[in-house]
Design an enzyme around this catalytic site. Structure first.
Site, PDB file in Angstrom:
ATOM      1  N   GLU A  25      -7.263 108.985  19.373  1.00 26.08           N
ATOM      2  CA  GLU A  25      -7.514 108.406  20.698  1.00 26.08           C
ATOM      3  C   GLU A  25      -8.879 107.736  20.778  1.00 26.08           C
ATOM      4  O   GLU A  25      -9.886 108.390  21.057  1.00 26.08           O
ATOM      5  CB  GLU A  25      -7.417 109.495  21.783  1.00 26.08           C
ATOM      6  N   LYS A  52      -3.322 106.785  20.455  1.00 26.71           N
ATOM      7  CA  LYS A  52      -3.420 106.901  21.916  1.00 26.71           C
ATOM      8  C   LYS A  52      -4.538 105.981  22.390  1.00 26.71           C
ATOM      9  O   LYS A  52      -5.703 106.388  22.469  1.00 26.71           O
ATOM     10  CB  LYS A  52      -3.706 108.363  22.303  1.00 26.71           C
TER      11      LYS A  52
HETATM   12  P1  13P Z   1      -5.895 110.284  31.319  1.00 30.70           P
HETATM   13  O1  13P Z   1      -4.484 109.783  31.212  1.00 30.70           O
HETATM   14  O2  13P Z   1      -6.219 110.948  32.623  1.00 30.70           O
HETATM   15  O3  13P Z   1      -6.899 109.239  30.899  1.00 30.70           O
HETATM   16  O4  13P Z   1      -6.035 111.479  30.272  1.00 30.70           O
HETATM   17  C1  13P Z   1      -5.497 111.322  29.032  1.00 30.70           C
HETATM   18  C2  13P Z   1      -6.324 112.026  28.046  1.00 30.70           C
HETATM   19  O5  13P Z   1      -5.832 112.823  27.278  1.00 30.70           O
HETATM   20  C3  13P Z   1      -7.743 111.711  27.995  1.00 30.70           C
HETATM   21  O6  13P Z   1      -8.294 112.233  26.826  1.00 30.70           O
END
Ligand code: 13P
Length: 337
Positions: free
Chosen positions: A176, A218
């Site tokens: 991510e 992500k």
């Molecule tokens: P949000 O969808 O609220 O951004 O959270 C996703 C997430 O895992 C952030 O690390």
């Protein structure tokens, strides 16, 4: 001849399903609770997560749940450990393994995500607790003269070292790299920074021998900064996000599960739907939302056991809408109740 990790990665992005991010650290869930006047005690955090995880038919739209260290060790009120409860419903248990974004040395506004020390041992413990996948979030801030190359590369390195350790230890890594929507930058600037970040990430992943088939990306969507005077519309966000992903994400990656990043629940659904309505892509496009799935549920639950059904219905409604959006088939009417 897929490996176990390949099958898990594919299951995480199976048709019509996405991921519920419920891995808020104790500090972050405290802020979310404060917004609805709920005290952040360990029992309230447990009760809230139990409410989410026992939502009827959650598995129809949710393939996996990301938990925080405290949560993966907690149990439902009948004593079933959360990983077992989720697995029993056909939902993959996941775990956030980074230890948070800290200030990057000699850069006042940039962040570096920590958590590599002892990670091999922590992964082994989480596998023992039933985890099938993990998450690590890197944070890239857009501002005057930032992000720096040093910040992007340090975060890409850390993501790649984390992902390699996960695959070695038997977890599918969710990678991510989040380019924040905070700031007054344009969508064009978001595109530029997201492209540079994703390029650096995939280069570092290859350097660390990460198998692209055994991971899920992500990313943020390519979107106008919150404070920018021109807010790009849904079609433009969808087009620019896909243009960026096509330039940077290898086709071997099975799926892209977006974060919501502060978009409202409805807008996050609209964006996902618009991308999927644009026709087939090399990878599955789905959701891994935190706030965009949970905010309506938290507002309905408000810490009261008597509001459990209302909280679950609110979560189920967002799950249903995003499941439809992951097929490009969302309309507000088809998803009502
Ligand atoms: P949000 O969808 O609220 O951004 O959270 C996703 C997430 O895992 C952030 O690390």
């Amino acid at each position: 001849m897929g490996t176990d990790l390949t099958s898990t990665a594919q299951a995480m992005v199976a048709e019509g399903r996405g991921i519920l991010a419920a891995d808020e650290s104790t500090g972050t869930i405290g802020k979310r609770f404060a917004s609805v006047n709920v005290e952040s005690t360990e029992e309230n955090r447990r009760a809230y997560r139990e409410t989410l995880f026992t939502t009827p038919d959650l598995a129809d739209a949710v393939s996996g749940v990301i938990m925080y260290d405290e949560t993966i060790r907690q149990s439902s009120s009948d004593g079933t450990p959360f990983p077992e409860l989720l697995a029993g419903h056909g939902i993959l248990p996941g775990i956030k393994v980074d230890t948070g974004a800290k200030p990057l040395a000699k850069s006042s506004e940039e962040k570096i995500t920590e958590g590599l020390d002892g990670l091999r041992e922590r992964i082994a413990e989480y596998v023992g607790l039933g985890a099938k996948f993990a998450k690590w979030r890197a944070v890239i801030t857009i501002g005057d003269g930032i992000p720096s190359t040093g910040c992007i590369n340090a975060n890409a390195q850390a993501l790649a070292r984390y992902a390699a350790l996960c695959q070695e230890g038997g977890l599918v890594p969710i990678v991510e790299p989040e380019v924040l929507m905070d700031g007054d930058h344009s969508i064009e600037r978001c595109f530029e920074v997201t492209e540079a970040t994703q390029r650096a990430v995939f280069t570092a992943l290859a350097d660390q021998r990460v198998s692209f088939e055994e991971m899920v990306l992500k990313p943020n969507m390519v979107i106008s900064g919150k404070g920018n005077e021109r807010q790009a519309g849904v079609e433009e966000v969808a087009e620019q996000t896909l243009r960026c992903l096509r330039r940077t994400v290898p086709a071997a990656v099975p799926g892209v599960a977006f974060l919501s990043g502060g978009q409202s629940a409805e807008v996050a659904t609209d964006h996902l739907n618009a991308m999927n309505a644009m026709g087939p892509q090399p990878w599955v496009l789905t959701f891994s939302y935190g706030r965009a799935l949970q905010d309506p549920a938290l507002a309905a639950w408000k810490g009261e056991a008597s509001n459990r059904d209302a909280g679950q219905q609110a979560l189920a409604a967002r799950c249903k809408a995003n499941s439809a959006a992951s097929r490009g088939a969302y309309t507000p009417e088809t998803s009502a109740a």
